[in-house]
Write a protein that holds these residues in place. Sequence first.
Motif, mmCIF file in Angstrom:
data_model
loop_
_atom_site.group_PDB
_atom_site.id
_atom_site.type_symbol
_atom_site.label_atom_id
_atom_site.label_comp_id
_atom_site.label_asym_id
_atom_site.label_seq_id
_atom_site.Cartn_x
_atom_site.Cartn_y
_atom_site.Cartn_z
ATOM 1 N N ASP A 1 0.772 -1.305 0.122
ATOM 2 C CA ASP A 1 0.033 0.079 0.040
ATOM 3 C C ASP A 1 0.938 1.299 -0.058
ATOM 4 N N PHE B 1 -5.354 1.729 10.856
ATOM 5 C CA PHE B 1 -4.150 2.016 9.733
ATOM 6 C C PHE B 1 -2.820 2.219 10.325
ATOM 7 N N ASN B 2 -1.787 2.294 9.546
ATOM 8 C CA ASN B 2 -0.641 2.302 10.120
ATOM 9 C C ASN B 2 -0.138 3.757 10.567
ATOM 10 N N ARG B 3 -0.157 3.843 11.897
ATOM 11 C CA ARG B 3 -0.002 5.133 12.552
ATOM 12 C C ARG B 3 1.288 5.881 12.092
ATOM 13 N N SER C 1 2.004 -2.168 5.408
ATOM 14 C CA SER C 1 0.491 -2.034 5.608
ATOM 15 C C SER C 1 -0.144 -3.172 6.497
ATOM 16 N N ARG D 1 -9.214 -1.118 3.424
ATOM 17 C CA ARG D 1 -7.660 -0.994 3.003
ATOM 18 C C ARG D 1 -7.471 0.465 3.288
ATOM 19 N N ASP E 1 -5.111 1.858 4.969
ATOM 20 C CA ASP E 1 -3.733 2.001 4.935
ATOM 21 C C ASP E 1 -3.401 2.818 3.485
ATOM 22 N N SER F 1 -2.660 6.669 2.824
ATOM 23 C CA SER F 1 -1.386 6.919 2.074
ATOM 24 C C SER F 1 -1.501 7.568 0.726
ATOM 25 N N THR G 1 -4.917 11.612 12.297
ATOM 26 C CA THR G 1 -4.162 10.227 11.921
ATOM 27 C C THR G 1 -3.135 9.845 13.020
#
Length: 362
Positions: free
Chosen positions: A65, A128-130, A197, A273, A275, A279, A331
């Motif tokens: 991702d 999601f990826n912090r 991700s 999804r 992430d 992004s 975020t």
Amino acid sequence: MTQLLGRIRATPLLWLLAFVPVVLLFEMVTPGSHTLLFLLSVLAIVPLAALLSLATESVAEKTGDAAGGLINATLGNLTELVIALTALAAGQYGLVKASIAGAIVTNALFMLGASFLLGGLRHHVQEFNRVGARFQASLLFIATVALLVPSAVGTADRVTDPVAIQKLSLMLAVLLIAGYVLGLYFSLGTHKEAFASAEHEAHEDVLPIGVALITLAVVTVLVALVSHIFVASVEVAGAALGLTPAFVGFIIVSLVGGAAEFASAFSAARKDRLDLSVSIALGSAVQIALFVGPVLVLLSYVIGPAPMGLDFWPGAVVMMLISALSAAMLTNGGHSTWFLGVLVLMVYAIFGLTLYVLPPAP
């Protein structure tokens, strides 16, 4: 290729691809019909954006991702770049600066907020990826500060020397581009493991990687062609509809120019999804602030009637700063719900209504 044709036949939105040759034909036959060309170009860009979304998701399935978001942001920002280059060559620096500021605000607020809303309506809570989100938000804040300095310092200290402001803008443009390149090397090179991700199930409906890459190339060219028609007609059509150049550049150009990215981000959010959605949204805003804006400053020395600076009107300064701070706060937690998206979209709506009712002075 058979799989791609099957997807087009099965997706009603992609049937609007028929407007692509129509708008190209009308541009050759009736180049003076600006309002008609404006409407046709919008109808053509929307299905191209959806097709670009499909191809980007297929590439992201293979690359991850983070890289997929970068690819989508780069190709999606091509539309804004074509629009800005056309206005730059014509000396319409107000429209160029409005499109830069509008793209940053639209990506950081509208795209991010709508992704949270659409994903949250289908999934109760999304993760999601912090780390990746905070990295992009930090880059956006630093870039926004650099964009605001010429305007803020020039206004606060009453600096009226345009040569000094232009010299500062040139140095900041080089600095921002260098920062963008180093940021790519950090996130995709030395520390790429931190930007991995969240795990998600593989999708069977993605295109083969070869077909996806060919589709990306072809659609990118078509988007550039249709965007050129859109630029040539949007100002006249906007005036006919009673819209100011600032509103056209800040809202209309940003929404239409980012259609490809919106389609990808919203589709990814609906598929859980997030992430990829985050992004694309923050990556696109960062790319506009760190790369596209500075490149336009450098290109103004070549194709513009005069050098362009990075000084914006006060309202744009406030909106970009609030957008960067909002993205950083939203975020920070690494999760979202649909109501969080509603709050973000309310901030964007406040900006749009204010710009419509209280346009900046020429």
